[in-house]
Design a protein around this motif. Structure first.
Motif, PDB file in Angstrom:
ATOM      1  N   LEU A  56      81.976  31.439  50.167  1.00  0.00           N
ATOM      2  CA  LEU A  56      81.714  30.964  48.362  1.00  0.00           C
ATOM      3  C   LEU A  56      81.599  32.399  47.510  1.00  0.00           C
ATOM      4  CD1 LEU A  56      80.843  28.800  46.368  1.00  0.00           C
ATOM      5  CD2 LEU A  56      78.534  29.341  46.941  1.00  0.00           C
ATOM      6  N   ASP A  57      81.393  33.680  47.873  1.00  0.00           N
ATOM      7  CA  ASP A  57      81.445  34.717  47.021  1.00  0.00           C
ATOM      8  C   ASP A  57      82.333  35.023  46.018  1.00  0.00           C
ATOM      9  OD1 ASP A  57      78.806  35.727  47.619  1.00  0.00           O
ATOM     10  OD2 ASP A  57      79.301  37.257  49.021  1.00  0.00           O
ATOM     11  N   PRO A  58      83.611  34.902  46.554  1.00  0.00           N
ATOM     12  CA  PRO A  58      84.794  35.138  45.533  1.00  0.00           C
ATOM     13  C   PRO A  58      84.808  34.237  44.618  1.00  0.00           C
ATOM     14  CG  PRO A  58      85.788  34.839  47.924  1.00  0.00           C
ATOM     15  CD  PRO A  58      84.122  34.993  47.902  1.00  0.00           C
ATOM     16  N   VAL A  59      84.646  33.018  44.946  1.00  0.00           N
ATOM     17  CA  VAL A  59      84.678  31.591  44.239  1.00  0.00           C
ATOM     18  C   VAL A  59      83.819  31.837  43.214  1.00  0.00           C
ATOM     19  CG1 VAL A  59      84.415  29.341  43.866  1.00  0.00           C
ATOM     20  CG2 VAL A  59      85.670  30.236  45.872  1.00  0.00           C
ATOM     21  N   TRP A  60      82.514  32.377  43.686  1.00  0.00           N
ATOM     22  CA  TRP A  60      81.299  32.597  42.522  1.00  0.00           C
ATOM     23  C   TRP A  60      81.584  33.679  41.574  1.00  0.00           C
ATOM     24  CZ3 TRP A  60      77.525  29.311  42.031  1.00  0.00           C
ATOM     25  CH2 TRP A  60      76.431  29.570  41.252  1.00  0.00           C
ATOM     26  N   ASN A  61      82.229  34.536  42.075  1.00  0.00           N
ATOM     27  CA  ASN A  61      82.446  35.754  41.091  1.00  0.00           C
ATOM     28  C   ASN A  61      83.604  35.461  40.004  1.00  0.00           C
ATOM     29  OD1 ASN A  61      80.919  37.634  42.184  1.00  0.00           O
ATOM     30  ND2 ASN A  61      82.341  38.379  43.900  1.00  0.00           N
ATOM     31  N   THR A  62      84.468  34.447  40.454  1.00  0.00           N
ATOM     32  CA  THR A  62      85.636  33.932  39.623  1.00  0.00           C
ATOM     33  C   THR A  62      85.172  32.841  38.539  1.00  0.00           C
ATOM     34  OG1 THR A  62      87.184  34.025  41.358  1.00  0.00           O
ATOM     35  CG2 THR A  62      87.688  32.823  39.520  1.00  0.00           C
ATOM     36  N   VAL A  63      84.035  32.243  39.006  1.00  0.00           N
ATOM     37  CA  VAL A  63      83.276  31.129  38.199  1.00  0.00           C
ATOM     38  C   VAL A  63      82.584  32.018  37.095  1.00  0.00           C
ATOM     39  CG1 VAL A  63      81.431  29.487  37.752  1.00  0.00           C
ATOM     40  CG2 VAL A  63      83.003  29.418  39.741  1.00  0.00           C
ATOM     41  N   ALA A  64      81.848  33.174  37.396  1.00  0.00           N
ATOM     42  CA  ALA A  64      81.155  33.941  36.458  1.00  0.00           C
ATOM     43  C   ALA A  64      82.211  34.623  35.467  1.00  0.00           C
ATOM     44  CB  ALA A  64      80.459  35.203  37.231  1.00  0.00           C
ATOM     45  N   SER A  65      83.391  35.039  35.787  1.00  0.00           N
ATOM     46  CA  SER A  65      84.304  35.480  35.103  1.00  0.00           C
ATOM     47  C   SER A  65      84.932  34.601  34.090  1.00  0.00           C
ATOM     48  CB  SER A  65      85.461  36.041  35.700  1.00  0.00           C
ATOM     49  OG  SER A  65      86.449  36.659  35.024  1.00  0.00           O
ATOM     50  N   GLU A  66      85.264  33.402  34.623  1.00  0.00           N
ATOM     51  CA  GLU A  66      85.563  32.232  33.596  1.00  0.00           C
ATOM     52  C   GLU A  66      84.476  31.750  32.705  1.00  0.00           C
ATOM     53  OE1 GLU A  66      88.095  28.699  32.933  1.00  0.00           O
ATOM     54  OE2 GLU A  66      88.311  30.443  34.165  1.00  0.00           O
ATOM     55  N   LEU A  67      83.227  31.773  32.911  1.00  0.00           N
ATOM     56  CA  LEU A  67      82.186  31.314  32.092  1.00  0.00           C
ATOM     57  C   LEU A  67      82.115  32.515  31.047  1.00  0.00           C
ATOM     58  CD1 LEU A  67      79.471  29.774  34.437  1.00  0.00           C
ATOM     59  CD2 LEU A  67      81.148  28.424  32.896  1.00  0.00           C
ATOM     60  N   ARG A  68      82.174  33.700  31.567  1.00  0.00           N
ATOM     61  CA  ARG A  68      82.002  34.700  30.342  1.00  0.00           C
ATOM     62  C   ARG A  68      83.150  34.609  29.601  1.00  0.00           C
ATOM     63  NH1 ARG A  68      78.901  39.506  30.393  1.00  0.00           N
ATOM     64  NH2 ARG A  68      77.721  38.326  31.435  1.00  0.00           N
TER      65      ARG A  68
END
Length: 432
Positions: A56-68
């Motif tokens: 999940l880690d890379p997905v989580w980081n991508t979601v964070a970037s998307e929301l930002r």
């Protein structure tokens, strides 16, 4: 020159990953002690040994970037449950990875697929208004294009709207909720009585009827799924709250055989053509991932195949014979409803024990295959504890037995010794 180019690319990738990871804050047990009433947080609770957490880690980081990049007010965080036990206890975490949203001191648990789109949609849905207003015909059409299932309250303020908003506050984790006036509805939607709650899906719509449908929240929970669609294990688990049975076609969608296609088309036809007959009792869909089903039946499942699942009791039904025609399928569904076909599995004590053994075996097998050292440690720890208890029991029991043991009777030996001494003295006197 090539080596230098590779170094530049690698450095750029590392810098990019570090920049994305910077959007995710590592949280500890002090998090809940800081007042955060005005903040919204999307948090992942993980364990270092959990392979699903690492995936999940890379997905989580991508979601964070998307929301930002979208300017979302949602903050992203993660916490290690093994190091921050207080935080994990506060969130009542029972499995990893756990995903939850904090908003206005309310915790919303995410139960959908661990994908970028699924998590991002969850964050946007929960962070926004509980009920979104559709104020024009264009906005209504846009909402219908974006959402396959659309719940809409139509009319002015009323007790029905109060109940609708209350249900939306609980079910916002699953689906969107909207409100509108009659004049923005599609021309095909002729709703004569207001106020009303309608659901638009599968190319049609129908309204909530309290007399026939009962509790509004339960009705929404039943109707928030499409008539026929691809089901993953997360969605199947969530269907357990709907109270309906799930008719499934288990197929290999990547390499579909003729029989797989036939089963899918047959089940979809039943869901569409016999909607009025079966929609109150069944969800219809097909699955490619068989892990959840194999855990339910505690064994391998044939593909392609048909089955009906009762998620409220962990039971399942299998066709008594081969399903070759539409009549065979309808006879199978009717047999489930009128109890002619026996339900297998269940959640009785014996079945729960068997399922616990099956899940434990599979978990240990997975751990040993991915992390043999950790598997040996987990397996040796209970054995070591058992040996320690046995040693302590033996150590305490042996002295206790010695304390209760009767002393040997030496009086007879002492008597015999005295008599022998006397005889020896007489013999010595005669010799003198």
């Amino acid at each position: 020159m090539v080596a230098g180019g590779h170094s530049v690319v690698l450095l750029a990738a590392v810098v990019s990953l570090a920049a994305v990871s910077a959007f995710v804050e590592e949280l500890d047990d002090t998090f809940m002690k800081t007042p955060r009433a005005e903040e919204m947080w999307l948090i992942q609770v993980y364990a270092p040994w959990c392979s699903f957490c690492r995936q999940l880690d890379p997905v989580w980081n991508t979601v964070a970037s998307e929301l930002r990049s979208l300017g979302s007010p949602v903050n992203m965080g993660k916490t290690d449950a093994t190091a921050n036990t207080g935080l994990a206890k506060e969130f009542q975490v029972r499995g990893y990875p756990a995903i939850l949203m904090l908003k206005n001191d309310v915790t919303y648990n995410y139960q959908g697929p661990r994908t970028k789109d699924g998590i991002t949609d969850f964050a946007n849905r929960v962070s926004g208004p509980v009920v979104r207003a559709l104020t024009s015909h264009q906005l209504f059409q846009h909402a219908m294009m974006r959402h396959q299932v659309l719940f809409v309250y139509i009319g002015a303020s009323s007790p029905l709207k109060v109940n609708y908003v209350a249900a939306a506050k609980e079910l916002i984790v699953h689906t969107y909720f909207f409100c509108a006036t009659r004049d923005v509805l599609p021309k095909a939607a002729t709703i004569s009585t207001l106020p009303a709650v309608a659901v638009f899906k599968d190319g049609t719509y129908f309204t909530y009827d309290e007399e026939q449908d009962g509790n509004l929240k339960a009705w929404i929970n039943r109707e928030r799924f499409l008539g026929f669609f691809k089901i993953d294990s997360y969605t199947l688990y969530a269907m357990g709250d709907s109270g309906k049975l799930v008719a499934l076609a288990l197929v290999d969608d990547r390499n579909p055989s003729e029989k797989s296609i036939w089963y899918k088309n047959l089940l979809e036809k039943a869901a569409t053509d016999y909607k009025e007959l079966y929609s109150r009792d069944f969800h219809f869909g097909y699955m490619e991932d068989r892990d959840y089903i194999e855990g339910l039946v505690m064994g391998e499942v044939a593909v392609p195949s048909l089955m009906v699942v009762n998620l409220s009791s962990d039971g399942y039904f299998l066709p008594p014979g081969s399903v070759e025609t539409e009549e065979d399928l309808l006879d199978f569904l009717n047999g489930v409803l009128d109890n002619r076909i026996e339900c297998q599995g269940g959640n009785g004590f014996t079945q729960r024990f068997r399922r616990f053994t099956y899940d434990t075996r599979n978990t240990l097998t997975s751990i040993f295959s991915q992390a043999p050292l950790l598997g040996c440690l987990l397996l040796s720890f209970p054995l070591a504890v058992l040996c320690l208890f046995c040693a302590m029991y033996y150590k305490l029991r042996v002295p206790d037995e010695l304390d209760h043991q009767e002393p040997p009777d030496t009086s007879r030996d002492r008597g015999a010794t005295s008599q022998g001494d006397q005889q020896k003295m007489v013999a010595d006197k005669k010799a003198d």
